[in-house]
Write a protein that holds these residues in place. Structure first.
Motif, PDB file in Angstrom:
ATOM      1  N   HIS A 185      10.798 -10.240  -2.494  1.00  0.00           N
ATOM      2  CA  HIS A 185      10.486  -9.017  -1.752  1.00  0.00           C
ATOM      3  C   HIS A 185      11.533  -7.935  -2.019  1.00  0.00           C
ATOM      4  O   HIS A 185      11.202  -6.761  -2.217  1.00  0.00           O
ATOM      5  CB  HIS A 185      10.437  -9.311  -0.242  1.00  0.00           C
ATOM      6  CG  HIS A 185       9.174  -9.962   0.206  1.00  0.00           C
ATOM      7  ND1 HIS A 185       8.963 -11.327   0.127  1.00  0.00           N
ATOM      8  CD2 HIS A 185       8.044  -9.439   0.742  1.00  0.00           C
ATOM      9  CE1 HIS A 185       7.758 -11.612   0.604  1.00  0.00           C
ATOM     10  NE2 HIS A 185       7.177 -10.492   0.977  1.00  0.00           N
ATOM     11  N   TYR A 190      10.155  -3.878  -2.252  1.00  0.00           N
ATOM     12  CA  TYR A 190       9.213  -3.751  -1.152  1.00  0.00           C
ATOM     13  C   TYR A 190       9.897  -3.491   0.193  1.00  0.00           C
ATOM     14  O   TYR A 190       9.295  -2.907   1.091  1.00  0.00           O
ATOM     15  CB  TYR A 190       8.352  -5.012  -1.041  1.00  0.00           C
ATOM     16  CG  TYR A 190       7.369  -5.154  -2.180  1.00  0.00           C
ATOM     17  CD1 TYR A 190       6.447  -4.152  -2.443  1.00  0.00           C
ATOM     18  CD2 TYR A 190       7.372  -6.283  -2.991  1.00  0.00           C
ATOM     19  CE1 TYR A 190       5.553  -4.279  -3.500  1.00  0.00           C
ATOM     20  CE2 TYR A 190       6.482  -6.421  -4.044  1.00  0.00           C
ATOM     21  CZ  TYR A 190       5.574  -5.404  -4.291  1.00  0.00           C
ATOM     22  OH  TYR A 190       4.694  -5.524  -5.337  1.00  0.00           O
ATOM     23  N   SER A 226       2.239  -5.625  -1.358  1.00  0.00           N
ATOM     24  CA  SER A 226       2.954  -6.841  -1.757  1.00  0.00           C
ATOM     25  C   SER A 226       2.052  -8.066  -1.751  1.00  0.00           C
ATOM     26  O   SER A 226       2.257  -9.004  -2.528  1.00  0.00           O
ATOM     27  CB  SER A 226       4.169  -7.069  -0.856  1.00  0.00           C
ATOM     28  OG  SER A 226       3.772  -7.332   0.485  1.00  0.00           O
ATOM     29  N   VAL A 232       5.160 -12.231  -5.493  1.00  0.00           N
ATOM     30  CA  VAL A 232       5.395 -12.438  -4.066  1.00  0.00           C
ATOM     31  C   VAL A 232       4.533 -13.575  -3.546  1.00  0.00           C
ATOM     32  O   VAL A 232       5.001 -14.438  -2.791  1.00  0.00           O
ATOM     33  CB  VAL A 232       5.109 -11.138  -3.283  1.00  0.00           C
ATOM     34  CG1 VAL A 232       5.190 -11.389  -1.783  1.00  0.00           C
ATOM     35  CG2 VAL A 232       6.076 -10.041  -3.698  1.00  0.00           C
TER      36      VAL A 232
END
Length: 260
Positions: A185, A190, A226, A232
């Motif tokens: 992440h 993100y 995401s 991810v």
């Protein structure tokens, strides 16, 4: 003659068993060593820990409590370092969440003793604030070795406290997978991690990730994007194999919070 043959058979059996045992020992030594990727490291060297405190406020006194705290928080921060102070917007009503940093347990004990003997603190704040609360909760946490406190790039955003209850066994079992999930992440841009904390007192095998976002809508947009990212998805899928449950709270920083 029979006795001699029996002895030879016994010796041969003992030699065979010893050979098998030696091979097993060598196999164990050749196996990779399992390390606790979250619980070991710097936190056990410098002793610094973070106390998470959650106060549950009586609904009709919520505004009064926040005003009193805004006016008198300087009496508390004169004793120890406040990392941040937030109101809970989603994930719990009429709550405030704050994080205090301590060098070690001896320092915290000294701070608590000093507060108890500070008449200004007890008279002007504590005696008024306590009757406004319905309950209190606290936890002791450490930063994981691969995390550090990172202040947000700018003021005016929102924070998410994501809490993960992991399976028993500790970080030696799930530490690497969890680190990969957080790192994916972060590395993908993100979210901005303020810190990743591992519980020491409170609910064990619990990890808290404090994220920062520009706004609640910014967070929602990032979540949608995401979830379509294969990197991810793969990292989260691997980490979720060790997950028992999770919860989160959306936090708004108070005006007097060091982190805004």
């Amino acid at each position: 003659m029979t006795l001699t043959i029996n002895k030879m058979l016994q010796l041969r059996s003992a030699w065979r068993n010893a050979s098998v045992c030696a091979k097993q020992c060598l196999a164990l030594k050749s196996q990779p060593e399992h390390r606790a990727f979250v619980s070991t490291g710097q936190r056990q060297v410098n002793g610094t820990f973070y106390e998470f405190r959650t106060y549950f406020i009586q609904p009709h006194l919520n505004s009064a409590f926040l005003k009193l705290t805004n006016d008198k928080i300087h009496l508390r921060t004169a004793h120890s370092k406040l990392l941040g102070y937030w109101t809970v917007e989603y994930g719990g009503l009429n709550q405030v969440f704050h994080i205090w940093e301590y060098d070690n347990y001896a320092q915290r004990a000294s701070v608590r003793a000093g507060l108890a003997q500070d008449p200004t603190w007890t008279e002007q704040y504590l005696s008024k604030a306590l009757h406004m609360l319905s309950s209190q909760d606290n936890e002791v946490t450490y930063l994981v070795p691969w995390s550090k406190i990172q202040k947000p790039p700018k003021e005016g955003g929102v924070y998410e406290l994501a809490t993960f209850q992991m399976k028993p066994g500790g970080p030696a079992v799930w530490g690497r997978a969890f680190q990969a999930a957080v790192g994916t992440h972060t590395g993908s841009g993100y979210a901005h991690p303020v810190g990743v904390f591992h519980s020491e007192f409170g609910q064990l095998n619990q990890v808290n990730v404090l994220w920062w976002f520009e706004s609640a809508d910014h967070r929602a947009a990032i979540r949608r994007h995401s979830h379509d990212d294969a990197r991810v998805v793969a990292a989260v899928r691997e980490s979720s194999a060790y997950l028992v449950s999770q919860k989160n709270k959306l936090l708004f920083p108070c005006g007097f919070s060091p982190m805004k």
